[in-house]
Design a protein around this motif. Structure first.
Motif, PDB file in Angstrom:
ATOM      1  N   VAL A   1      36.676 -20.193  40.328  1.00 29.01           N
ATOM      2  CA  VAL A   1      37.392 -21.356  40.870  1.00 29.01           C
ATOM      3  C   VAL A   1      37.760 -21.049  42.311  1.00 29.01           C
ATOM      4  N   ASP A   2      38.167 -22.074  43.028  1.00 30.62           N
ATOM      5  CA  ASP A   2      38.607 -21.885  44.402  1.00 30.62           C
ATOM      6  C   ASP A   2      39.785 -20.910  44.411  1.00 30.62           C
ATOM      7  N   GLY A   3      39.656 -19.832  45.120  1.00 31.52           N
ATOM      8  CA  GLY A   3      40.741 -18.861  45.230  1.00 31.52           C
ATOM      9  C   GLY A   3      40.726 -17.753  44.193  1.00 31.52           C
ATOM     10  N   GLY A   4      39.721 -17.723  43.318  1.00 32.63           N
ATOM     11  CA  GLY A   4      39.688 -16.629  42.348  1.00 32.63           C
ATOM     12  C   GLY A   4      38.916 -16.931  41.091  1.00 32.63           C
ATOM     13  N   THR A   5      39.479 -16.476  39.986  1.00 35.49           N
ATOM     14  CA  THR A   5      38.825 -16.587  38.684  1.00 35.49           C
ATOM     15  C   THR A   5      39.815 -17.138  37.669  1.00 35.49           C
ATOM     16  N   ARG A   6      39.407 -18.189  36.986  1.00 34.32           N
ATOM     17  CA  ARG A   6      40.243 -18.766  35.922  1.00 34.32           C
ATOM     18  C   ARG A   6      39.923 -18.009  34.632  1.00 34.32           C
ATOM     19  N   VAL A   7      40.957 -17.426  34.015  1.00 35.12           N
ATOM     20  CA  VAL A   7      40.803 -16.696  32.760  1.00 35.12           C
ATOM     21  C   VAL A   7      41.466 -17.511  31.660  1.00 35.12           C
ATOM     22  N   ARG A   8      40.737 -17.686  30.576  1.00 38.90           N
ATOM     23  CA  ARG A   8      41.275 -18.360  29.387  1.00 38.90           C
ATOM     24  C   ARG A   8      41.187 -17.345  28.255  1.00 38.90           C
TER      25      ARG A   8
END
Length: 155
Positions: A98-105
């Motif tokens: 994602v914009d600005g990094g990594t989305r972790v679920r």
């Protein structure tokens, strides 16, 4: 069975976030996790499919086996043994750029196997502790990996 999910953006590239969060010895950077160790290496990667890892959290002991490993997008595990005893169907982490990094679920499905009170104990006791620990580990990952602006020392 109770499904518990925590999501967070970690401000670092997906490869770094995946590597950090699948190397569970990093979890001891959370004050809620006392010890983690890899007891059997996985196929193709230390924490790949078939890897076994032992965790000692403030709430108990867990032996986990990796069942799916798709770097840097997903990993899944199952808790094979725990003390106190629990039933566990799924542990999964997914990673999305994602914009600005990594989305972790981070999702798990588990329950405390106590007749009559199990669902209540899972919802009121286990759920807040597990999701709080997941949040704490994700915070530790962000602290360890986040890109900080470089200060210009030439001024």
């Amino acid at each position: 069975m109770e499904t518990m999910t925590v999501e967070r953006t970690v401000h670092a590239p997906i490869d770094e976030v995946f590597a950090w969060l699948t190397t569970t010895t990093n979890y001891t950077r959370s004050p809620l996790v006392l010890r983690c160790r890899l007891t059997r290496r996985g196929e193709g990667a230390p924490y790949g499919v078939g890897a076994v890892r032992d965790h000692l959290w403030l709430i108990g002991l867990f032996r986990e086996r990796i069942t799916h490993y798709d770097a840097p997008y997903a990993t899944e595990y199952v808790v094979e043994r725990s003390l106190p005893p629990s039933r566990h169907e799924l542990g999964r982490m997914t990673f999305t750029e994602v914009d600005g990094g990594t989305r972790v679920r981070w999702t798990t499905r588990a329950e405390i196997p106590v007749p009559l009170l199990g669902a209540f104990l899972t919802r009121r006791v286990a759920r807040p502790i597990i999701t709080g620990t997941f949040r704490n580990i994700l915070d530790a990952a962000d602290t360890a990996l986040a890109r900080r602006p470089v200060r210009d020392e030439s001024r």
